[in-house]
Design an enzyme around this catalytic site. Structure first.
Site, PDB file in Angstrom:
ATOM      1  N   LYS A   1      38.207  36.630  46.246  1.00 20.57           N
ATOM      2  CA  LYS A   1      37.347  37.370  45.315  1.00 20.57           C
ATOM      3  C   LYS A   1      35.969  36.729  45.116  1.00 20.57           C
ATOM      4  O   LYS A   1      35.000  37.425  44.875  1.00 20.57           O
ATOM      5  CB  LYS A   1      38.047  37.537  43.959  1.00 20.57           C
ATOM      6  CG  LYS A   1      39.180  38.561  43.995  1.00 20.57           C
ATOM      7  CD  LYS A   1      39.803  38.769  42.619  1.00 20.57           C
ATOM      8  CE  LYS A   1      40.918  39.796  42.699  1.00 20.57           C
ATOM      9  NZ  LYS A   1      41.558  40.059  41.404  1.00 20.57           N
TER      10      LYS A   1
ATOM     11  N   ASP B   1      38.404  44.843  37.844  1.00 15.73           N
ATOM     12  CA  ASP B   1      39.466  44.208  37.045  1.00 15.73           C
ATOM     13  C   ASP B   1      39.132  44.243  35.555  1.00 15.73           C
ATOM     14  O   ASP B   1      40.012  44.468  34.715  1.00 15.73           O
ATOM     15  CB  ASP B   1      39.654  42.742  37.463  1.00 15.73           C
ATOM     16  CG  ASP B   1      40.479  42.599  38.731  1.00 15.73           C
ATOM     17  OD1 ASP B   1      41.236  43.534  39.068  1.00 15.73           O
ATOM     18  OD2 ASP B   1      40.368  41.547  39.391  1.00 15.73           O
TER      19      ASP B   1
END
Ligand code: NAP
Length: 288
Positions: free
Chosen positions: A73, A109
């Protein structure tokens, strides 16, 4: 809507390593099928040295984009042309969209967690103190979301320096780092309304594990949210329910972040109920 001129399928998938039984193919394929799109979601299990060539291949065409998971990420950020929205603040990307020859990074997220919180009636009213366990990538998005919504955060990690670094990098809100040990956890939880597990402890196949030290009393007024969705009820959630706490697992966040990624790629509203059903079916069909 992104599609190649002939309406042929474009490649899209989940980039990470190692990848096991992800629910994302079931969830995204259900959404593509419902929208009449020919794309099929793949698992892209690649080693770190293969990331730059894969990004180059995406730029060359034939791709819609990808989701990104552990451990890429943050590693992927320098390989992209632009970060948008929460990805810019978080310096972490879980969704890549191909725009012409450019790769644009997003982070859904934070939206996914905010959406999951908003679905919990008892947490919609005034914020209070939240205890967050773990200080990795997901905790970053969760802490950011909590402070945006007015929560004070007690951030407990097994490595204090990791929690302190997360607080320093967000540079906003009231975030107090601490060590994830029994005395600290017990004293911080005594004044908290919400506990969020952002560690992988308790995730299948280590479903017998619990991120919270043994013997800590959980106040029954506490709401416990576990980002883990495999198993549906983790050891932590079972322990919390036995103490009289209200609980939720991470499936709501998973579906919300996946739905946001679908919209980024296609420009269409995501069929969220369908995506949730597909994820639940895949979860129940799996060996979890
Ligand atoms: P990550 O970046 O690897 O961070 C994990 C954090 O947990 C780190 O602070 C790590 O500390 C800590 N940790 C690991 N093992 C521990 C242990 N035995 N005891 C105490 N702390 C421990 O992972 P992530 O991306 O944040 O993901 C964390 C969890 O959230 C995973 O289970 C993931 O599947 C879940 N998740 C769910 C969603 C959703 O949509 N529901 C979205 C994102 C993530 P160290 O650095 O010291 O190891």
């Amino acid at each position: 809507m992104p599609a190649d001129a002939a309406g042929a399928p474009l490649r899209v998938g989940l980039l990470g390593h190692p990848l096991d039984h992800s629910l994302s193919p079931a969830m995204q394929d259900a959404a593509f099928a419902a929208a009449g799109l020919p794309h099929r979601y793949e698992l892209l299990d690649v080693a770190a040295p293969d990331l730059p060539p894969l990004m180059a291949a995406m730029r060359a065409g034939g791709w819609l984009g990808c989701n990104v998971t552990v451990p890429y990420k943050t590693v992927i950020v320098p390989l992209l042309d632009e970060l948008r929205g929460d990805a810019e603040m978080l310096s972490a990307v879980n969704t890549v969209q191909v725009e012409g020859r450019r790769l644009v990074g997003y982070n859904t997220d934070a939206f996914g967690f905010a959406d999951a919180l908003a679905a919990i009636p008892e947490l919609r009213s005034a914020a209070g103190t939240a205890v967050v366990l773990g200080a990795g990538g997901a905790a970053r998005a969760v802490v950011w979301t909590l402070v945006q919504h007015g929560w004070r955060v007690q951030l407990l990690a097994r490595r204090l320096e990791q929690a302190a670094a997360l607080r320093a990098s967000l540079a906003t809100g009231t975030i107090q780092p601490g060590t994830l040990d029994a005395p600290t956890a017990e004293s911080r939880l005594a004044r908290a309304r919400l506990l969020v597990n952002c560690t992988p402890v308790g995730m299948w196949p280590q479903a017998d594990a619990d991120p919270l030290p043994a013997g800590i009393a959980l106040p029954p007024e506490l709401f416990v949210y576990d980002l883990i969705y495999r198993p549906i009820e983790t050891r932590l959630l079972a322990r919390a329910a036995a103490a009289g706490c209200r609980t939720a697992g991470g499936l709501g966040m998973l579906v919300a972040q996946g739905a946001a990624a679908f919209t980024i790629w296609t420009g269409l509203d995501a069929p969220r109920r369908l995506m949730r059903t597909a994820a639940e079916r895949a979860l129940l069909a799996g060996d979890y």
